[in-house]
Design a protein around this motif. Structure first.
Motif, short mmCIF file in Angstrom:
data_model
loop_
_atom_site.label_atom_id
_atom_site.label_comp_id
_atom_site.label_asym_id
_atom_site.label_seq_id
_atom_site.Cartn_x
_atom_site.Cartn_y
_atom_site.Cartn_z
N ARG A 189 35.31 36.16 52.84
CA ARG A 189 36.32 36.93 52.75
C ARG A 189 36.92 37.71 51.61
O ARG A 189 37.13 38.78 51.59
CB ARG A 189 37.75 36.21 53.39
CG ARG A 189 38.82 36.83 53.66
CD ARG A 189 39.93 35.96 54.31
NE ARG A 189 39.37 35.37 55.51
CZ ARG A 189 40.04 34.83 56.53
NH1 ARG A 189 41.44 34.45 56.14
NH2 ARG A 189 39.74 34.38 57.64
N LEU A 190 36.79 37.02 50.42
CA LEU A 190 37.27 37.58 49.36
C LEU A 190 36.38 38.74 48.88
O LEU A 190 36.62 39.96 48.35
CB LEU A 190 37.17 36.71 47.99
CG LEU A 190 37.25 37.15 46.57
CD1 LEU A 190 38.85 37.87 46.78
CD2 LEU A 190 37.44 36.18 45.60
N LEU A 191 34.77 38.56 49.03
CA LEU A 191 33.64 39.45 48.84
C LEU A 191 34.11 40.68 49.69
O LEU A 191 33.93 41.70 49.15
CB LEU A 191 32.47 38.84 49.00
CG LEU A 191 31.93 38.02 48.02
CD1 LEU A 191 30.69 37.24 48.16
CD2 LEU A 191 32.30 38.63 46.53
N ARG A 192 34.25 40.38 51.02
CA ARG A 192 34.53 41.51 51.91
C ARG A 192 35.75 42.54 51.56
O ARG A 192 35.66 43.86 51.51
CB ARG A 192 34.71 41.26 53.47
CG ARG A 192 34.59 42.04 54.38
CD ARG A 192 34.55 41.62 55.72
NE ARG A 192 34.30 40.20 55.74
CZ ARG A 192 35.24 39.44 56.62
NH1 ARG A 192 36.04 39.96 57.41
NH2 ARG A 192 34.96 38.08 56.55
N VAL A 240 42.44 39.43 45.20
CA VAL A 240 42.68 37.90 44.64
C VAL A 240 43.87 37.67 45.12
O VAL A 240 44.21 36.56 45.71
CB VAL A 240 42.07 37.32 43.40
CG1 VAL A 240 42.41 36.10 43.16
CG2 VAL A 240 40.57 37.95 43.33
N HIS A 241 45.18 38.30 44.71
CA HIS A 241 46.40 37.95 44.70
C HIS A 241 46.93 37.66 46.16
O HIS A 241 47.60 36.66 46.40
CB HIS A 241 47.32 39.15 44.08
CG HIS A 241 48.87 38.84 44.52
ND1 HIS A 241 49.30 37.93 43.85
CD2 HIS A 241 49.62 39.47 45.18
CE1 HIS A 241 50.67 37.93 44.26
NE2 HIS A 241 50.89 38.90 44.89
N HIS A 242 46.61 38.76 47.11
CA HIS A 242 46.82 38.55 48.51
C HIS A 242 46.19 37.43 49.11
O HIS A 242 46.88 36.61 49.95
CB HIS A 242 46.62 39.95 49.30
CG HIS A 242 47.41 41.00 48.89
ND1 HIS A 242 48.99 40.85 49.04
CD2 HIS A 242 47.35 42.10 48.16
CE1 HIS A 242 49.61 41.93 48.55
NE2 HIS A 242 48.77 42.66 47.96
N LEU A 243 44.99 37.17 48.98
CA LEU A 243 44.33 35.97 49.48
C LEU A 243 44.85 34.83 48.84
O LEU A 243 44.88 33.62 49.67
CB LEU A 243 42.69 36.02 49.24
CG LEU A 243 42.09 37.08 50.19
CD1 LEU A 243 40.58 37.05 49.99
CD2 LEU A 243 42.29 36.68 51.53
#
Length: 130
Positions: free
Chosen positions: A2-5, A53-56
């Motif tokens: 998810r982070l990569l996408r 990164v912050h939102h995840l």
């Protein structure tokens, strides 16, 4: 994954912003060294990754939303307000663009490392699929 996408999707407009900023500076005739252009472009791309990164991080650690998608966790609002306040304070600094971009890039990298570590360590306890 998810982070990569999300990072990949966020890097597309960030790259367009980098091209636009450098093109406008080139067309304006302003003296803009390759080093300055590179560090400012890296800062733009770094901020794109920072917000991915912050939102995840906020989502996995604070699980802020109810089933109706209302914000239910007050810490979510508090941390987002702090990030916004830091951004407003940073706009008040008077320094060269390259120095400012380097400080922003280093601070964003430190935040991302800490956030990724916290998500890795605590998300299994804090995140629940409802």
């Amino acid at each position: 994954t998810r982070l990569l996408r999300i990072s990949g999707l966020n890097l597309i407009p960030a790259a367009a912003i980098c091209v636009g900023v450098n093109l406008l500076l080139f067309l304006s005739g302003e003296h803009w060294g390759v080093g300055e252009a590179l560090i400012v472009s890296c800062a733009i791309l770094g901020l794109s990754l920072f917000f991915s990164v912050h939102h995840l991080f906020m989502y996995y650690i604070f699980q802020p939303y109810s089933t109706e998608l209302n914000v239910k966790n007050p810490f979510f609002s508090i941390v987002n307000s702090i990030v916004l306040a830091v951004g407003v304070v940073c706009m008040q600094f008077q320094s060269s663009p390259a120095r400012f971009a380097m400080v922003v890039l280093l601070a964003a990298a430190a935040y991302m490392l800490i956030a990724l570590f916290l998500v890795y360590k605590y998300s299994s306890r804090t995140f629940r699929v409802k």
